[in-house]
Write an enzyme that holds these catalytic residues in place. Sequence first.
Site, short mmCIF file in Angstrom:
data_model
loop_
_atom_site.label_atom_id
_atom_site.label_comp_id
_atom_site.label_asym_id
_atom_site.label_seq_id
_atom_site.Cartn_x
_atom_site.Cartn_y
_atom_site.Cartn_z
N CYS A 149 0.98 -91.82 69.67
CA CYS A 149 1.26 -92.30 68.31
C CYS A 149 0.37 -91.54 67.32
O CYS A 149 0.49 -90.33 67.19
CB CYS A 149 1.04 -93.81 68.18
SG CYS A 149 1.73 -94.81 69.48
N ASP A 202 12.52 -95.51 67.69
CA ASP A 202 11.25 -95.18 67.02
C ASP A 202 11.57 -94.83 65.57
O ASP A 202 12.10 -93.75 65.29
CB ASP A 202 10.57 -94.01 67.74
CG ASP A 202 9.17 -93.73 67.22
OD1 ASP A 202 8.83 -94.22 66.12
OD2 ASP A 202 8.42 -93.02 67.92
N HIS A 234 8.68 -97.24 70.24
CA HIS A 234 7.41 -96.61 69.85
C HIS A 234 6.22 -97.29 70.55
O HIS A 234 6.14 -98.51 70.56
CB HIS A 234 7.27 -96.71 68.33
CG HIS A 234 6.06 -96.01 67.80
ND1 HIS A 234 6.00 -94.64 67.67
CD2 HIS A 234 4.86 -96.48 67.40
CE1 HIS A 234 4.82 -94.30 67.19
NE2 HIS A 234 4.11 -95.39 67.02
#
Length: 266
Positions: A149, A202, A234
Site C-alpha cells: 500500500c 482497489d 486493497h
Amino acid sequence: MLPSFLTILGVAATTVLAHNCPVADTSIVAHLGTPTGKIEAHNGYNMYITKPEMEMNTTKAVLYLTDVFGIQLTQNKLLADSFARAGFLVVAPDLFNGTPAPGDINVPGFNTTTFLNTHGPKQTDPIVAAGIAYIRSLGITKIGATGYCYGGRYAFRAGGNLTSIPTGQGVNAVFAAHPSMLTDEEIKAIQGPASVAAAETDAMMPAARRTEITSLLQGTGKEYSFAVYGGTSHGFGVRVNVTDPRQKFAKEEAFLQAARWFTVWL
Ligand SMILES: *[C@@H]1O[C@H](CO)[C@@H](O)[C@H](O)[C@H]1NC(C)=O
Ligand SMILES: *[C@@H]1O[C@H](CO)[C@@H](O)[C@H](O)[C@H]1NC(C)=O
Ligand SMILES: *[C@@H]1O[C@H](CO)[C@@H](O)[C@H](O)[C@H]1NC(C)=O
Ligand SMILES: *[C@@H]1O[C@H](CO)[C@@H](O)[C@H](O)[C@H]1NC(C)=O
C-alpha cells in the site's frame, strides 16, 4: 476412460514423489503467532530487523516498507519474518516514527489527509535511505525493496532515480503489493526489475490504472511482472481473512511472487 485417467494421476503422483517437488510450499508464510525479529535503532531511526537462521551465509537483503499501520502491526512483522525464513536479512524501518495510522483509520480524530501530507516523500525518502544505508553497512549489496500500500510507492522510489540516493546505491529490485499513490514518473524512473501484485477490488488501482501501470512497466525496458489476484481487495498482501481460501491463497501467492522475484533477480 476412468482407468487411464487414474493411471495418469498415478504417474503424476510418482513423479512428484520422485522429485520431492515442494509445489506451493507455503509453510514459511506466517499468518499468526509471535514475531521473531527485534527493533534496533540505526542511522537515527528504529528498524524492525529479522534474520534468517543461516545468517552467516546471507548475501541478500529485503528492505520491507510497510503500509500506514507501520512496523507496529503484527502482520507486518510476521510477513517480514517470512522473508527471513526465505533466506533474506530483513530490515523494516519505522516509517512513521512510532505513530502509524490507527488500525481503523475511520476513528474520530484521525485525519487521513493530514497524515499523508505529513508523511510524503520529503519525510519518508530519508527514512528509506537510512534503512538501505544500514543494510549496506553490513556488507550486503544485493537489496530488494518490498512495499505494501503506502510502502509500495516508496519501494519504487528506492529502486528509481528520483531521490537523493546516488545511482547504484538504491535497491536492485522492487516488489509492490497494491501500491497507493504510485505515479507514472516513479514507474518510469525505475532502474531494475519491478513486480506488482494487485487486488481485484482497489479504488486506488482500478482496472484502467492496472492497464496503465502494466504498460509503463513494459516501457521501462526492465524485467517486470504484474499479477492480479481474484477475490481480493486493497491490503490483501498483509491483512486478510485467512479463513477465506481465496484471500489466504492470494496473500501467500503474493509473498511467493516477491520472494521468487528477489531470489531470481537480485
Ligand atoms: C555457508 O556456506 C558454506 C559454503 O557454501 C557452507 O560450507 C556452510 O555449511 C554454510 N553455513 C551455513 C551455516 O549454512
Ligand atoms: C483534514 O485535514 C485537512 C487539512 O489537512 C482539512 O482540510 C480537512 O477538513 C480535515 N478533515 C477532517 C474530517 O477534519
Ligand atoms: C532516470 O532513469 C530514467 C530511466 O532509466 C532515465 O530516462 C532518466 O534519464 C534518468 N534520470 C536521471 C536524472 O538520471
Ligand atoms: C472470513 O471468511 C470466512 C469464509 O469465507 C467467512 O465465513 C467469515 O465471515 C469471514 N470473516 C470476516 C470477519 O469477514
